[in-house]
Write an enzyme that holds these catalytic residues in place. Sequence first.
Site, PDB file in Angstrom:
ATOM      1  N   CYS A  36       0.846  -1.186   0.000  1.00 39.05           N
ATOM      2  CA  CYS A  36       0.000   0.000   0.000  1.00 39.05           C
ATOM      3  C   CYS A  36       0.886   1.242   0.000  1.00 39.05           C
ATOM      4  O   CYS A  36       1.794   1.371   0.825  1.00 39.05           O
ATOM      5  CB  CYS A  36      -0.884  -0.018   1.242  1.00 39.05           C
ATOM      6  SG  CYS A  36      -1.674   1.550   1.605  1.00 39.05           S
ATOM      7  N   GLU A  37       0.633   2.155  -0.918  1.00 36.16           N
ATOM      8  CA  GLU A  37       1.485   3.342  -1.015  1.00 36.16           C
ATOM      9  C   GLU A  37       1.227   4.338   0.110  1.00 36.16           C
ATOM     10  O   GLU A  37       2.030   5.244   0.336  1.00 36.16           O
ATOM     11  CB  GLU A  37       1.292   4.027  -2.360  1.00 36.16           C
ATOM     12  CG  GLU A  37      -0.052   4.667  -2.581  1.00 36.16           C
ATOM     13  CD  GLU A  37      -0.160   5.335  -3.946  1.00 36.16           C
ATOM     14  OE1 GLU A  37      -0.860   6.349  -4.038  1.00 36.16           O
ATOM     15  OE2 GLU A  37       0.449   4.846  -4.919  1.00 36.16           O
ATOM     16  N   HIS A  38       0.135   4.184   0.838  1.00 38.92           N
ATOM     17  CA  HIS A  38      -0.170   5.134   1.912  1.00 38.92           C
ATOM     18  C   HIS A  38       0.581   4.845   3.202  1.00 38.92           C
ATOM     19  O   HIS A  38       0.974   5.773   3.912  1.00 38.92           O
ATOM     20  CB  HIS A  38      -1.681   5.138   2.186  1.00 38.92           C
ATOM     21  CG  HIS A  38      -2.486   5.574   1.007  1.00 38.92           C
ATOM     22  ND1 HIS A  38      -3.732   5.064   0.719  1.00 38.92           N
ATOM     23  CD2 HIS A  38      -2.210   6.467   0.020  1.00 38.92           C
ATOM     24  CE1 HIS A  38      -4.196   5.628  -0.388  1.00 38.92           C
ATOM     25  NE2 HIS A  38      -3.293   6.477  -0.829  1.00 38.92           N
ATOM     26  N   HIS A  39       0.763   3.558   3.513  1.00 42.58           N
ATOM     27  CA  HIS A  39       1.428   3.191   4.768  1.00 42.58           C
ATOM     28  C   HIS A  39       2.605   2.244   4.571  1.00 42.58           C
ATOM     29  O   HIS A  39       3.229   1.834   5.548  1.00 42.58           O
ATOM     30  CB  HIS A  39       0.417   2.557   5.738  1.00 42.58           C
ATOM     31  CG  HIS A  39      -0.739   3.455   6.074  1.00 42.58           C
ATOM     32  ND1 HIS A  39      -1.968   3.351   5.443  1.00 42.58           N
ATOM     33  CD2 HIS A  39      -0.845   4.481   6.950  1.00 42.58           C
ATOM     34  CE1 HIS A  39      -2.782   4.279   5.924  1.00 42.58           C
ATOM     35  NE2 HIS A  39      -2.128   4.970   6.839  1.00 42.58           N
ATOM     36  N   GLN A  97      -5.315  -0.510  -4.454  1.00 43.57           N
ATOM     37  CA  GLN A  97      -5.996  -1.617  -5.123  1.00 43.57           C
ATOM     38  C   GLN A  97      -6.769  -1.151  -6.352  1.00 43.57           C
ATOM     39  O   GLN A  97      -6.825  -1.859  -7.365  1.00 43.57           O
ATOM     40  CB  GLN A  97      -6.929  -2.323  -4.140  1.00 43.57           C
ATOM     41  CG  GLN A  97      -7.606  -3.555  -4.721  1.00 43.57           C
ATOM     42  CD  GLN A  97      -8.417  -4.311  -3.691  1.00 43.57           C
ATOM     43  OE1 GLN A  97      -8.116  -4.249  -2.492  1.00 43.57           O
ATOM     44  NE2 GLN A  97      -9.444  -5.004  -4.121  1.00 43.57           N
ATOM     45  N   HIS A 135      -6.037  -5.871   3.535  1.00 39.15           N
ATOM     46  CA  HIS A 135      -5.075  -4.788   3.682  1.00 39.15           C
ATOM     47  C   HIS A 135      -4.549  -4.727   5.111  1.00 39.15           C
ATOM     48  O   HIS A 135      -5.323  -4.534   6.047  1.00 39.15           O
ATOM     49  CB  HIS A 135      -5.731  -3.457   3.319  1.00 39.15           C
ATOM     50  CG  HIS A 135      -6.079  -3.337   1.866  1.00 39.15           C
ATOM     51  ND1 HIS A 135      -5.428  -2.474   1.015  1.00 39.15           N
ATOM     52  CD2 HIS A 135      -7.002  -3.992   1.102  1.00 39.15           C
ATOM     53  CE1 HIS A 135      -5.943  -2.595  -0.200  1.00 39.15           C
ATOM     54  NE2 HIS A 135      -6.896  -3.510  -0.179  1.00 39.15           N
ATOM     55  N   CYS A 172      -2.901  -2.445   6.443  1.00 41.61           N
ATOM     56  CA  CYS A 172      -3.074  -1.120   7.040  1.00 41.61           C
ATOM     57  C   CYS A 172      -4.419  -1.012   7.760  1.00 41.61           C
ATOM     58  O   CYS A 172      -4.570  -0.200   8.680  1.00 41.61           O
ATOM     59  CB  CYS A 172      -2.928  -0.021   5.994  1.00 41.61           C
ATOM     60  SG  CYS A 172      -4.066  -0.146   4.608  1.00 41.61           S
TER      61      CYS A 172
END
Length: 198
Positions: free
Chosen positions: A87-90, A128, A156, A158
């Site tokens: 995941c690019e956010h976390h 995703q 996920h 996260c």
Amino acid sequence: MPLKNVLKYDEEITDTISDHYAQIIGEVGEDVTRDGLLKTPVRAAKAMQFLTQGYEMSAENILRSAMFAEDYSEMVIVKDIEFYSLCEHHMLPFFGKAHVAYIPDGYIVGLSKIPRVIEVFARRLQVQERLTDQILQSIHATLQPLGVAVVIEARHMCMMMRGVQKQSSVTTTSAFTGAFKSERTRNEFLKLITSSLH
């Protein structure tokens, strides 16, 4: 299905990433010089390069390497394809299964190439929704079939390890082109990926 069994690591890049990991480990309160952590920065640096090797790959080239002229125009489905991404956010993993179908229009592709296309885009920092669309668009643009369908089901970390901490939730995304815009064709695809034929 891994893209590469052995990845050659650039020493300079590995050293740079390793230095950053060593700093992060120290900043969170650990002693990077203790036995268990001595080699962790280098291992983490190599792991990150492996998990993001998709940036160096071309899905279109993979598909073109096994395209065959064939007079077949019925649905081709490859389902339950395992994948792992970040995941690019976390920068935490998300993982699950992808289901892909296409209806040929003059060309078919070697079946092993579909999972390889998924790996190309999964081995990048991702969300995703984008992963689903990139798989669809690469197959559509390269094979130019009558239609493409992609459904991804993923968990996920996260959401499971932090934030709402919901361990049982599954996120489903889908994308369709061409013939799969038809409700009848789309429903046939969805029925086939949820049924057990073996």
